[in-house]
Structures are given as C-alpha cells and as structure tokens.
Scaffold this motif. Structure first.
Motif, PDB file in Angstrom:
ATOM      1  N   VAL A  49      -1.034 -11.546   3.554  1.00 26.10           N
ATOM      2  CA  VAL A  49      -2.086 -11.800   2.568  1.00 26.10           C
ATOM      3  C   VAL A  49      -3.438 -11.431   3.146  1.00 26.10           C
ATOM      4  CG1 VAL A  49      -3.252 -13.589   1.242  1.00 26.10           C
ATOM      5  CG2 VAL A  49      -0.767 -13.589   1.411  1.00 26.10           C
ATOM      6  N   GLN A  67      -3.996  -7.720   3.164  1.00 26.79           N
ATOM      7  CA  GLN A  67      -4.189  -7.132   1.846  1.00 26.79           C
ATOM      8  C   GLN A  67      -5.571  -7.441   1.277  1.00 26.79           C
ATOM      9  OE1 GLN A  67      -0.989  -8.575  -0.536  1.00 26.79           O
ATOM     10  NE2 GLN A  67       0.611  -7.476   0.604  1.00 26.79           N
ATOM     11  N   LEU A  68      -6.095  -8.644   1.505  1.00 20.54           N
ATOM     12  CA  LEU A  68      -7.329  -9.070   0.867  1.00 20.54           C
ATOM     13  C   LEU A  68      -8.556  -8.940   1.764  1.00 20.54           C
ATOM     14  CD1 LEU A  68      -6.090 -12.288  -0.983  1.00 20.54           C
ATOM     15  CD2 LEU A  68      -6.353  -9.985  -1.895  1.00 20.54           C
ATOM     16  N   CYS A  69      -8.369  -8.941   3.051  1.00 20.56           N
ATOM     17  CA  CYS A  69      -9.515  -8.943   3.965  1.00 20.56           C
ATOM     18  C   CYS A  69      -9.800  -7.528   4.459  1.00 20.56           C
ATOM     19  CB  CYS A  69      -9.229  -9.855   5.154  1.00 20.56           C
ATOM     20  SG  CYS A  69      -8.903 -11.571   4.675  1.00 20.56           S
ATOM     21  N   CYS A 103     -11.206 -15.129   4.543  1.00 23.04           N
ATOM     22  CA  CYS A 103     -11.064 -14.091   5.566  1.00 23.04           C
ATOM     23  C   CYS A 103     -11.892 -14.400   6.804  1.00 23.04           C
ATOM     24  CB  CYS A 103     -11.490 -12.739   4.994  1.00 23.04           C
ATOM     25  SG  CYS A 103     -10.439 -12.134   3.648  1.00 23.04           S
ATOM     26  N   LEU A 111      -9.299 -16.512  -0.975  1.00 22.58           N
ATOM     27  CA  LEU A 111     -10.667 -16.160  -0.599  1.00 22.58           C
ATOM     28  C   LEU A 111     -11.649 -17.270  -0.908  1.00 22.58           C
ATOM     29  CD1 LEU A 111     -10.938 -12.400  -1.683  1.00 22.58           C
ATOM     30  CD2 LEU A 111     -10.882 -13.321   0.640  1.00 22.58           C
TER      31      LEU A 111
END
Length: 217
Positions: A2, A5-7, A31, A48
């Motif tokens: 995760v 993918q997001l950070c 993050c 987030l």
C-alpha cells in the motif's frame, strides 16, 4: 505494498501548511511525508488521511464496504461521552461548568455538585435567608437583608399573634457544644409566636471546668 502504491518519493508538499479547524492538529500523513490536518471523531479516514492519535482515535474500517475508507473512532471500541458538543474519553473526569464535576464511563456520565447544597433555616437574627449569585464567585451564597428584618418588625406590629392553632414540632436539643464550662445547644422548632421553623439556641453547662494549677513560685 500500500505504501509503495500511494506514497511518492521524494515528497511533494505544499509550501504553506494547511489551516486546520479548531481541535485538529497538524500531523504527518500516512506516508510520513506531508503535514495534514488530523481527522477528528466521526470524520472519514484512510491510509493517507490519518486520525488524531493524541485523542486515542484510529481509522475504523469495521462498518466500511470493501475498497472504501473508514471512520475515525476510539481505539478498541472505546466509548466516549459527548457533552455540549465536546467528546470526552472513557474514564475522563471533566467539568462542564464550575458548579459540577462529571465522570465519563461506558458511554454515559455521572456528575456531582461542587457547590455546597446546604439548607439554611430562619433564625431570629436572620428571619429571611436567601441564596444569591455573587459576582466573581461560582457558587451562590446565603445573605440576610436588612429589609427583611424591617418587614419582620412591621409584621409583629400588625399581627402580634397567630389567628389559627399551631401544631408544635421540634427536634431534641443537641449536645452541649462544650464539655465543661459555658456552651450552647441548638434545635429546630416552630415553637414561636409565628409557628415558623427556626434554629433556636440556649446556653448550657455540663460541669465547671477544673481550675488551672497554680504556677510554681
């Protein structure tokens, strides 16, 4: 996964930190990259957008559908108390006002008064006691107004005796306030010309106090 993918690395954050609503501190996002406003109780959250951990809040996904975010809630299903729009944690002691103190427990709360709830009965020197709010003080206080004494004297002049029979009532006299020498005893009684409950006092003496030993020459 995760986090990957997001950070994004390196971090790209706004020059000016966001202005947070009252009660929502600035914290690092999920993050650990940019500063954001912490989400409060009942607000939506995700990886987030983190909740305010200083208030014991975590992102609760128990009631969320698959692929959606959660809601900020107390950790371990801990219940809180909401009083006047403010949420208190379970076990927290708080004062909604200077007159009462409350304890949050299991989603409810109990309160005790901080002001003395005493009852003052009339006395000959204070026939009409009255509780009033004093500026600058939290708890009301008893006062005796001089005009009440004037009214009492006027009432005696107009109606010196009761026109209806009075059923006498009174408590026993209390113990003497002194174990030796002169003291006083009190009782509550309506045995007066106005058949009104009042605190009465009388002198008492159980025994004479022993004489002090003479000083050595």
């Amino acid at each position: 996964q995760v986090c990957a993918q997001l950070c994004r690395r390196p971090c790209y954050c706004p020059w000016v930190p966001p202005r947070c609503p009252r009660g929502s501190p600035l914290v690092l996002d999920g993050c650990g990259c940019c500063k954001i406003c912490a989400r409060r109780l009942g607000e939506p959250c995700d990886f987030l957008h983190v909740c305010d951990q200083s208030q014991g809040l975590v992102c609760d996904y128990s009631s969320a559908s698959a692929g959606t975010g959660g809601t900020c809630n107390f950790e371990d299903d801990e219940e809180g108390c909401e009083v006047n729009g403010r949420v208190y944690r379970d076990g927290e002691v708080f004062q909604p006002s200077c007159k009462i103190q409350c304890h949050c427990l299991d989603g409810g709360f109990t309160c005790i008064p901080l002001c003395q709830e005493d009852v003052r009965l009339p006395t000959p020197d204070c026939p009409h006691p009255r509780r009033v709010e004093i500026p600058g003080k939290c708890c009301p206080e008893w006062i005796c107004e001089a005009q009440d004494q004037h009214l009492l004297r006027d009432a005696r002049a107009v109606s010196p005796l009761l026109r209806h029979p009075c059923q006498e009532w009174g408590t026993e006299w209390s113990a003497c306030s002194a174990t030796c020498g002169l003291g006083f005893a009190t009782r509550v009684s309506n045995q007066n010309r106005y058949c009104r409950l009042e605190t009465q006092r009388r002198l008492c003496m159980l025994r004479a106090c022993p004489a002090l030993p003479a000083a050595f020459p």
